[in-house]
Design a protein around this motif. Structure first.
Motif, PDB file in Angstrom:
ATOM      1  N   GLY A  77     -21.156   1.155 -18.093  1.00  0.00           N
ATOM      2  CA  GLY A  77     -22.297   0.004 -18.815  1.00  0.00           C
ATOM      3  C   GLY A  77     -22.374   1.257 -19.933  1.00  0.00           C
ATOM      4  O   GLY A  77     -23.853   1.008 -20.132  1.00  0.00           O
ATOM      5  N   GLN A  92     -32.870  -6.786 -16.280  1.00  0.00           N
ATOM      6  CA  GLN A  92     -32.947  -6.037 -17.546  1.00  0.00           C
ATOM      7  C   GLN A  92     -31.842  -5.527 -17.740  1.00  0.00           C
ATOM      8  O   GLN A  92     -31.311  -4.878 -16.059  1.00  0.00           O
ATOM      9  N   LYS A  93     -31.832  -4.635 -18.588  1.00  0.00           N
ATOM     10  CA  LYS A  93     -30.659  -3.863 -18.859  1.00  0.00           C
ATOM     11  C   LYS A  93     -30.652  -2.325 -17.624  1.00  0.00           C
ATOM     12  O   LYS A  93     -32.097  -1.926 -17.586  1.00  0.00           O
ATOM     13  N   ASP A  94     -29.640  -2.465 -17.295  1.00  0.00           N
ATOM     14  CA  ASP A  94     -29.944  -1.201 -16.145  1.00  0.00           C
ATOM     15  C   ASP A  94     -30.911  -0.937 -14.733  1.00  0.00           C
ATOM     16  O   ASP A  94     -31.279   0.423 -13.804  1.00  0.00           O
ATOM     17  N   THR A  95     -30.464  -1.816 -14.627  1.00  0.00           N
ATOM     18  CA  THR A  95     -31.608  -2.200 -13.312  1.00  0.00           C
ATOM     19  C   THR A  95     -30.818  -3.030 -12.093  1.00  0.00           C
ATOM     20  O   THR A  95     -29.761  -4.134 -12.623  1.00  0.00           O
ATOM     21  N   PRO A  96     -30.991  -3.104 -10.848  1.00  0.00           N
ATOM     22  CA  PRO A  96     -29.993  -2.994  -9.667  1.00  0.00           C
ATOM     23  C   PRO A  96     -30.207  -4.711  -9.415  1.00  0.00           C
ATOM     24  O   PRO A  96     -31.861  -4.814  -9.352  1.00  0.00           O
ATOM     25  N   GLY A 108     -30.614  -6.601  -5.357  1.00  0.00           N
ATOM     26  CA  GLY A 108     -31.810  -6.246  -4.109  1.00  0.00           C
ATOM     27  C   GLY A 108     -32.182  -5.160  -3.561  1.00  0.00           C
ATOM     28  O   GLY A 108     -33.658  -5.905  -5.284  1.00  0.00           O
ATOM     29  N   ARG A 109     -32.752  -5.420  -2.356  1.00  0.00           N
ATOM     30  CA  ARG A 109     -34.159  -4.162  -2.601  1.00  0.00           C
ATOM     31  C   ARG A 109     -34.284  -3.243  -2.036  1.00  0.00           C
ATOM     32  O   ARG A 109     -32.937  -3.177  -1.115  1.00  0.00           O
ATOM     33  N   LEU A 112     -28.806  -1.840  -3.001  1.00  0.00           N
ATOM     34  CA  LEU A 112     -28.572  -2.494  -4.002  1.00  0.00           C
ATOM     35  C   LEU A 112     -27.296  -3.140  -4.335  1.00  0.00           C
ATOM     36  O   LEU A 112     -26.589  -2.272  -4.010  1.00  0.00           O
ATOM     37  N   LYS A 113     -27.306  -3.399  -5.545  1.00  0.00           N
ATOM     38  CA  LYS A 113     -25.988  -3.726  -6.217  1.00  0.00           C
ATOM     39  C   LYS A 113     -26.312  -3.407  -7.554  1.00  0.00           C
ATOM     40  O   LYS A 113     -27.069  -4.248  -8.379  1.00  0.00           O
ATOM     41  N   MET A 114     -25.383  -3.561  -8.695  1.00  0.00           N
ATOM     42  CA  MET A 114     -25.702  -3.093  -9.840  1.00  0.00           C
ATOM     43  C   MET A 114     -24.021  -3.286 -10.138  1.00  0.00           C
ATOM     44  O   MET A 114     -23.282  -2.121 -10.199  1.00  0.00           O
ATOM     45  N   PHE A 164     -21.569  -3.998 -14.447  1.00  0.00           N
ATOM     46  CA  PHE A 164     -21.917  -3.789 -15.717  1.00  0.00           C
ATOM     47  C   PHE A 164     -21.218  -5.107 -16.540  1.00  0.00           C
ATOM     48  O   PHE A 164     -19.162  -5.030 -15.795  1.00  0.00           O
ATOM     49  N   PHE A 173     -31.357   4.810  -7.245  1.00  0.00           N
ATOM     50  CA  PHE A 173     -29.623   3.959  -7.406  1.00  0.00           C
ATOM     51  C   PHE A 173     -29.309   4.241  -8.897  1.00  0.00           C
ATOM     52  O   PHE A 173     -28.762   3.519 -10.330  1.00  0.00           O
ATOM     53  N   SER A 225     -24.288   3.085  -8.290  1.00  0.00           N
ATOM     54  CA  SER A 225     -23.515   2.048  -8.245  1.00  0.00           C
ATOM     55  C   SER A 225     -22.663   1.483  -7.943  1.00  0.00           C
ATOM     56  O   SER A 225     -21.438   0.538  -7.543  1.00  0.00           O
ATOM     57  N   ARG A 227     -28.250   8.675 -20.355  1.00  0.00           N
ATOM     58  CA  ARG A 227     -27.026   8.905 -21.461  1.00  0.00           C
ATOM     59  C   ARG A 227     -27.193   8.752 -22.653  1.00  0.00           C
ATOM     60  O   ARG A 227     -26.349   9.317 -23.726  1.00  0.00           O
ATOM     61  N   ARG A 243     -42.896  -2.789  -5.387  1.00  0.00           N
ATOM     62  CA  ARG A 243     -43.709  -2.436  -3.941  1.00  0.00           C
ATOM     63  C   ARG A 243     -44.739  -1.207  -4.454  1.00  0.00           C
ATOM     64  O   ARG A 243     -46.404  -2.509  -4.466  1.00  0.00           O
ATOM     65  N   ARG A 303     -41.194   0.053 -16.514  1.00  0.00           N
ATOM     66  CA  ARG A 303     -39.791  -0.500 -16.051  1.00  0.00           C
ATOM     67  C   ARG A 303     -39.488  -1.016 -14.589  1.00  0.00           C
ATOM     68  O   ARG A 303     -39.301   0.111 -14.160  1.00  0.00           O
ATOM     69  N   MET A 335     -39.128  -1.770 -11.137  1.00  0.00           N
ATOM     70  CA  MET A 335     -37.047  -1.983 -10.938  1.00  0.00           C
ATOM     71  C   MET A 335     -37.202  -1.833  -9.105  1.00  0.00           C
ATOM     72  O   MET A 335     -37.454  -0.625  -9.040  1.00  0.00           O
ATOM     73  N   GLU A 336     -36.048  -2.621  -8.567  1.00  0.00           N
ATOM     74  CA  GLU A 336     -35.426  -1.592  -7.047  1.00  0.00           C
ATOM     75  C   GLU A 336     -35.348  -1.056  -7.092  1.00  0.00           C
ATOM     76  O   GLU A 336     -35.187   0.456  -5.974  1.00  0.00           O
ATOM     77  N   ARG A 366     -36.608  -6.350 -27.506  1.00  0.00           N
ATOM     78  CA  ARG A 366     -35.896  -5.267 -26.651  1.00  0.00           C
ATOM     79  C   ARG A 366     -34.632  -5.088 -28.042  1.00  0.00           C
ATOM     80  O   ARG A 366     -34.566  -6.223 -28.759  1.00  0.00           O
ATOM     81  N   TYR A 367     -33.929  -4.736 -28.236  1.00  0.00           N
ATOM     82  CA  TYR A 367     -32.593  -4.228 -28.855  1.00  0.00           C
ATOM     83  C   TYR A 367     -33.297  -3.960 -30.107  1.00  0.00           C
ATOM     84  O   TYR A 367     -32.652  -4.581 -31.723  1.00  0.00           O
TER      85      TYR A 367
END
Lengths: 192, 783
Positions: free
Chosen positions: A16, A44-48, A50-51, A55-57, A59, B216, B221, B640, B667, B694, B696-697, B762-763
């Motif tokens: 990704g 959105q980009k680069d976010t997985p 799940g909780r 998690l999984k992610m 591309f 994560f 991943s 990156r 949370r 952002r 995010m989990e 975005r972008y």
């Protein structure tokens, strides 16, 4: 047999990183990004998904699918779009008047509109390179070594070997466009 | 150079400080302009690579904001007002000021603050030579986040780096591990970058991949199992695993006995090792082992010993235990249930991971600096290495390898063997040296390859207490960085396409970074800059051959690893360092620790209670956040899109990643009535920064992450280092050099009062970053 040049993208190896996105833009001196790397099932980009921590992610690089039955070619009133014998679907910007008919029919949202020049633009599978026997620039710049280019009709090609040995899928097969872009799904985690 | 209209190709190297990587680059030159860069061929195609930053590197060379000529400060420091001067005037001024300060305070008062030179050698070596010849001070930048790993590695393995012991054979393809455990590192996006292809290759061959990280990440991943560990608790996690390994008898006794201090007896009263002299061998400093056959203590060199590695023994009235027993006693306190409470990793995962590591044929541990950027990060590394050693997964047998001798700076330092060399200060020690003259005063600072104000801990302290007190600040830079704004004399440096260098990477190759175009504007290479100054200090004779001369200095150094490597052949492509010794040779590496073994029990740390890899709580990271003023742990992952603060101003990358964000778990966001994309302020007693969220989990609850490297001025206010602290861990000071604890910081987050600043789609390509003064309190510049 006629050539059918295409790509196989291995999501298992795709990091990704968007090197393909940057490489393509530089190589083709484009205004818009012809390759966009989507983070799957994510807001959105680069976010997985799940909780935490389950998690999984993954591309999904998206670009022109170089369809065998390209609806964009049929939709273009000026014949700016054409399907080459060996596979690439090519947009000739000289002929394009920016009507955007192609963009409406593309099931992959792979055609961009260049506001500056008021023309469409898209991936041409680096025909300026492949005609010299080189691979598309995104392929040689892929950090994860996830992108593979070759003749899908040649049983001995690297891409055919992947199609033979791995489970692959195409995007929107129901659209009947017969894409020349295949993906391998990421492998599910095996736990410990 | 090619004639106009015709494109020629030059092989060079992108040396952008990506650690053990250095991508070979094929530059397409048209006239006097580089029009394209692409990955260059390598004998091993795994090394033929480029990343999105390397691809964007022309945007640095041809950036409109490049510094174009030398400048002198006109306004207050940091105000950003400069006037153009000539190179002659700039170097004359610096030389004069240096001499004046040296007369008054001694040459030691001049500090060469050299950051990450990337993979480059001569540009770093030139400044080192100058520092050495003038006997001034080299301010080492290891302490900018990278010194805790060497601290831990030195204690455990007796070596600066743990890489060769943990992943050397993996890197050279000599082992095909059953498991790859990536611990506190994100090679998919940060260094060691060229490791990720190998990890994915190993996974394709069936290896299980495990990733341990509070975030994560992309690397996570790709894992078969992800462990979302609480920052700063890695040593506890390791001890929990060691607990299981011992409980189930999964340790590799043969390896432990042969390669570690496991059998050596330690005294329970003083913590010292028992020595030969303690058992009657006059004057003997030898370690002592309890021999099971004779049931008596024997010096370790005795033959025919059956070492016991457990139990309590009495030697001449001293109660003592083998080091392995001391470790077992410690691990006893970390059953998986308790470890789970501390680390936030589930009990059964800890147990299962320990079982898998304990039973796998071969495990490779991939690690780097990230998880060592906590107050006790050196112990985290020691604990990880101990898990590897106990299970026989340390490469202790040498079966051929390459010596990267070009990393040896000696040819540069010994320009004049009759003179003593430079003094050395760690970058965290620079703070006190400037502010309170301890251990001695630093009056002038030269910055090269470093964005000190932006990247180093506690930036308001730097701006208010360090930059205000220095008599002279010089910076050699490509851009008007937040640090460059504070320079008194600002010198324009070259980008990598404009000078030559010798690059000893990627291991085991050496490459030539060939100058592709002439320096743009009035910019000069670092070697030229150092040479120009050296001439004015009467040291010109040591610099008269320029970059090319310094490259020859390394090639001709006579080091056996360089044999057969010539400049002519390097022009065409990378060359392998000479293999030493032969491939078929098998020999044990004696570790360079006092015992010559892997020291999971480090005697010299006994007085601070850290002889074993004990778990000690982080300094600030709130493990029990309830009721705390600053309940969130702030960490800084790497992006990156940047290499530290390099590439932060590159339009092609800003298109994809336009502004800093704070990553926060849903949370924690909900508790604070914060939504995705809100403007929030992250703060503590030291400072604050305002930016978008952002939600995010992918970040652990109670942890917030902002990737490092964004420039002050790219935030709505503040920056990451307005939040960090410059506390020194004295143990690290004794082991090597104190580290900045970037991932051991407590903060709180609130929604910003003003939400109405326009939201960026975005972008969207933002305007190039504007420069703003960091918020300064109180004193203004003295001079």
């Amino acid at each position: 047999m006629k050539k059918r040049l295409g790509l196989v993208i291995d999501q298992e190896r795709c990091l990704g990183c968007e090197a393909c996105t940057v490489a393509c833009k530089i190589e083709n001196a484009t205004k818009e990004h012809w390759i966009r790397v989507e983070t799957q099932n994510a807001a959105q980009k680069d976010t997985p998904e799940g909780r935490f921590p389950d998690l999984k992610m993954s591309f999904l690089p998206r670009l022109c699918n170089h369809c065998a039955q390209p609806p964009c070619v049929d939709a273009c009133p000026l014949e700016a779009l054409g399907k080459r014998e060996d596979g690439p679907v090519v947009l000739d910007q000289q002929r394009c008047d920016g009507c955007q008919a192609c963009m409406e029919v593309c099931p992959y949202d792979a055609i961009r509109y260049n506001n500056h020049e008021e023309k469409a633009e898209k991936c041409n599978l680096c025909i300026h390179r492949i005609d010299k026997g080189l691979e598309p620039f995104c392929v040689i710049c892929c950090e994860g070594q996830a992108m593979h280019f070759g003749d899908l009709n040649d049983n001995t090609s690297a891409v055919s070997r992947i199609l033979d040995t791995r489970e692959t899928f195409q995007l929107n097969p129901e659209a009947g466009t017969e894409p020349s872009l295949y993906y391998c799904s990421p492998k599910p985690p095996r736990g410990l | 150079m090619a004639e106009r209209g015709k494109t020629s190709l030059v092989r060079t190297v992108c040396p952008a400080h990506c650690g053990i990587d250095a991508c070979g680059i094929l530059a397409h030159v048209n006239g006097d302009r580089v029009v394209k860069v692409e990955p260059a061929d390598f004998p091993d195609p795994k090394h033929k690579r480029i990343c999105l930053r390397g691809l964007s590197s022309l945007d640095i060379t041809y950036h409109p904001d490049r510094l174009k000529y030398p400048m002198r400060r006109r306004g207050e420091r940091g105000e950003g007002k400069f006037e153009r001067i000539s190179w002659g005037e700039a170097l004359d001024t610096i030389a004069e000021r240096f001499k004046g300060l040296a007369d008054r305070y001694g040459w030691r008062s001049i500090g060469w603050t050299l950051g990450g030179p990337g993979a480059g050698t001569t540009k770093f070596g030139a400044y080192l030579r100058l520092a050495s010849l003038t006997q001034s001070t080299r301010v080492s930048a290891w302490g900018y986040g990278d010194s805790a790993l060497p601290c831990g590695s030195r204690a455990l393995f007796g070596a600066q780096f743990p890489y060769q012991f943990l992943m050397g054979k993996f890197l050279t393809g000599k082992v095909k591990p059953e498991m790859v455990v990536v611990w506190g590192s994100n090679p998919a996006e940060s260094q060691p970058l060229n490791m990720m292809r190998r990890i994915m290759d190993a996974k394709e061959r069936g290896a299980h991949v495990v990733v341990i990280d509070p975030r994560f990440t992309v690397t996570a991943s790709k894992a078969d199992q992800y462990l979302g560990v609480r920052p700063g608790t890695d040593a506890a996690l390791a001890l929990g695993m060691i607990n299981v390994i011992f409980r189930e008898g999964l340790q590799d006794d043969g390896f432990i006995q042969r390669h570690t201090v496991g059998p050596y007896l330690g005294r329970t009263d003083t913590g010292e090792y028992v020595r030969g002299r303690d058992i009657g061998a006059e004057g003997s400093e030898e370690y002592v082992i309890w021999d099971g056959a004779s049931d008596s203590p024997r010096v370790c060199s005795d033959v025919g010993i059956t070492p016991l590695m457990s139990g309590t023994h009495t030697v001449k009235g001293l109660t003592c235990k083998p080091a392995l027993q001391l470790l077992m006693d410690l691990a006893q306190e970390y059953p998986p249930e308790r470890t789970a409470e501390i680390t936030g990793v589930r009990t059964h995962i800890i147990t299962r991971l320990a079982q898998r590591i304990g039973t796998a044929n071969s495990v490779t541990f991939v690690t780097n600096m990230g998880f060592t950027r906590t107050y006790h990060g050196d112990i985290s590394l020691r604990a990880l290495g101990t898990v590897a050693a106990l299970t026989g997964n340390v490469t202790a047998t040498f079966s051929g390898g390459y010596l990267p001798a070009v990393l040896n700076w000696r040819p540069f330092l010994h320009a004049d063997p009759d003179r003593p060399s430079y003094s050395r200060l760690g970058i965290l020690q620079l703070y006190d040296a400037v502010i309170s003259d301890k251990p001695y005063p630093i009056k002038a600072v030269w910055f090269s390859f470093i964005n000190f104000l932006n990247q180093c801990a506690h930036s308001t302290k730097i701006a208010n207490e360090i930059f205000t007190k220095l008599d002279l600040i010089v910076a050699a830079e490509l851009f008007m960085t937040p640090t460059a704004r504070y320079a008194d004399i600002l010198l324009p440096a070259c980008s990598y396409l404009e000078f030559s260098d010798l690059i000893p990477f990627p291991y085991p190759y050496v490459q030539l970074q060939q100058k592709v175009i002439e320096p743009l504007y009035e910019s000069r290479s670092d070697v030229d800059i150092a040479s120009g100054l050296a001439g004015r200090l009467g040291l010109g004779e040591y610099f008269d051959k320029g970059e090319e001369g310094f490259i020859d200095l390394i090639l001709d150094s006579g080091d056996p690893s360089m044999e057969g490597i010539t400049r002519e052949r390097l022009r065409e492509g990378p060359m392998r360092l000479r293999l030493i010794p032969d491939m078929d040779q098998q020999l044990d590496i004696p570790f360079s620790t006092p015992s010559r073994k892997i020291e999971f029990y480090c005697e010299r740390l006994r007085e601070v209670g850290q002889a074993l890899p004990v778990y000690l709580e982080p300094l600030e990271a709130p493990l029990k956040p309830e009721g705390k003023k600053y309940p969130l742990t702030f960490i800084q992952g790497h992006s990156r899109f940047r290499t530290h603060s390099m590439f932060a101003n590159v339009p092609s990358l800003l298109e994809l990643n336009p502004e800093p964000v704070v990553e926060i778990n849903p949370r924690d966001a909900a508790e604070r009535d914060i939504s995705d994309n809100d403007l929030v302020t992250v703060f503590n007693d030291r400072g604050k920064t305002t930016l978008r969220t952002r939600v995010m989990e992918g970040v652990r609850p109670r942890v917030v992450n902002i990737t490092e490297g964004w420039w002050i001025g790219q935030f709505k206010e503040g920056s990451v280092n307005h939040l960090t602290h410059d506390v020194i861990n004295p143990v690290q000071e004794t082991l090597y050099e104190p580290n900045m604890h970037m991932n051991d910081v407590a903060v709180e987050v609130v929604k910003a009062d003003n939400q109405d600043s326009p939201q960026r789609p975005r972008y969207h390509l933002p305007e190039l970053p504007q420069y703003h003064l960091p918020e300064l309190r109180g004193r203004r510049g003295r001079r």
